[in-house]
Design a protein around this motif. Structure first.
Motif, PDB file in Angstrom:
ATOM      1  N   MET A 140     -28.550  53.991 -31.472  1.00 49.12           N
ATOM      2  CA  MET A 140     -28.535  54.381 -30.056  1.00 49.12           C
ATOM      3  C   MET A 140     -29.592  53.616 -29.271  1.00 49.12           C
ATOM      4  N   ALA A 141     -30.749  53.403 -29.855  1.00 48.61           N
ATOM      5  CA  ALA A 141     -31.813  52.681 -29.151  1.00 48.61           C
ATOM      6  C   ALA A 141     -31.356  51.276 -28.788  1.00 48.61           C
TER       7      ALA A 141
ATOM      8  N   VAL B 202     -27.095  61.830 -35.118  1.00 46.76           N
ATOM      9  CA  VAL B 202     -26.844  60.715 -34.205  1.00 46.76           C
ATOM     10  C   VAL B 202     -25.623  61.016 -33.345  1.00 46.76           C
ATOM     11  N   ILE B 203     -24.575  61.526 -33.958  1.00 48.73           N
ATOM     12  CA  ILE B 203     -23.346  61.842 -33.234  1.00 48.73           C
ATOM     13  C   ILE B 203     -23.596  62.920 -32.184  1.00 48.73           C
ATOM     14  N   GLU B 204     -24.372  63.941 -32.538  1.00 50.40           N
ATOM     15  CA  GLU B 204     -24.709  64.988 -31.574  1.00 50.40           C
ATOM     16  C   GLU B 204     -25.536  64.420 -30.416  1.00 50.40           C
ATOM     17  N   ALA B 205     -26.458  63.520 -30.721  1.00 51.16           N
ATOM     18  CA  ALA B 205     -27.273  62.896 -29.671  1.00 51.16           C
ATOM     19  C   ALA B 205     -26.401  62.043 -28.755  1.00 51.16           C
TER      20      ALA B 205
ATOM     21  N   ALA C  70     -23.287  62.608 -28.048  1.00 51.20           N
ATOM     22  CA  ALA C  70     -22.501  63.537 -27.236  1.00 51.20           C
ATOM     23  C   ALA C  70     -23.326  64.144 -26.108  1.00 51.20           C
ATOM     24  N   GLU C  71     -24.606  64.340 -26.324  1.00 58.20           N
ATOM     25  CA  GLU C  71     -25.470  64.972 -25.331  1.00 58.20           C
ATOM     26  C   GLU C  71     -26.044  63.996 -24.314  1.00 58.20           C
TER      27      GLU C  71
END
Length: 172
Positions: A58-59, A96-99, A101-102
């Motif tokens: 993500m970064a 990571v997937i939850e981050a 999505a948020e």
């Protein structure tokens, strides 16, 4: 953009105000700045492919997003929506997937063939039949994260190389 279309010998035209591009390779540095501003001015949604580096966290995706949005701001493209993609790797876990999505930025995960040499970025993905993928796919479904696929094989079941144009049909 006006597009003439002929149907039953009648020519009509239609106007697409701002289409979308769901497969953009915008590269990096000078090449990115040269290409991105021209591509961005014509689209509303732009799916940014992760093959510049590669982008596996993500970064990294957010740093790339910031670079692209700076170009968009400079060009006055305030309504552009970027969809950022990460490689489908073993490092993508439920957290990571939850981050993803948020986050305010829209994310997707791109699956490439696990075999090196199939296409740009291949060799980083884990197979979809790997047990880790099942957990990832469940978490993605639960969080509304899309899986995008570059589905192809590079070898047949006897490990013989496939012609590059036969890889997708063989996979299916």
């Amino acid at each position: 953009m006006h597009n003439p279309v002929t149907v039953d010998r009648k020519t009509m035209s239609f106007f697409i105000r701002r289409p979308s591009n769901f497969h953009a390779h915008l590269r990096r540095d000078e090449l990115m700045r040269a290409i991105a501003k021209h591509l961005m001015q014509y689209v509303l949604y732009l799916l940014v492919m992760p093959n510049t580096g590669p982008i596996r966290t993500m970064a990294e995706a957010l740093a790339y997003y910031d670079e692209l949005m700076e170009i968009a701001r400079t060009e006055g493209l305030t309504k552009l929506m970027l969809i950022m993609t990460l490689y489908h790797t073993a490092d993508i876990n439920a957290e990571v997937i939850e981050a993803m999505a948020e986050h305010a930025v829209t994310f997707a995960i791109k699956h490439y063939p696990p075999a090196k040499g199939a296409t740009t970025g291949s060799g980083f993905s884990i197979p979809l039949d790997d047990p880790r993928s099942a957990y990832q796919l469940d978490a993605m479904a639960a969080n509304g994260i899309r899986l995008l696929g570059h589905f192809e094989d590079v070898v047949d079941k006897y490990n013989r190389p496939l012609h590059p144009l036969a890889g997708e049909a063989h996979y299916i």
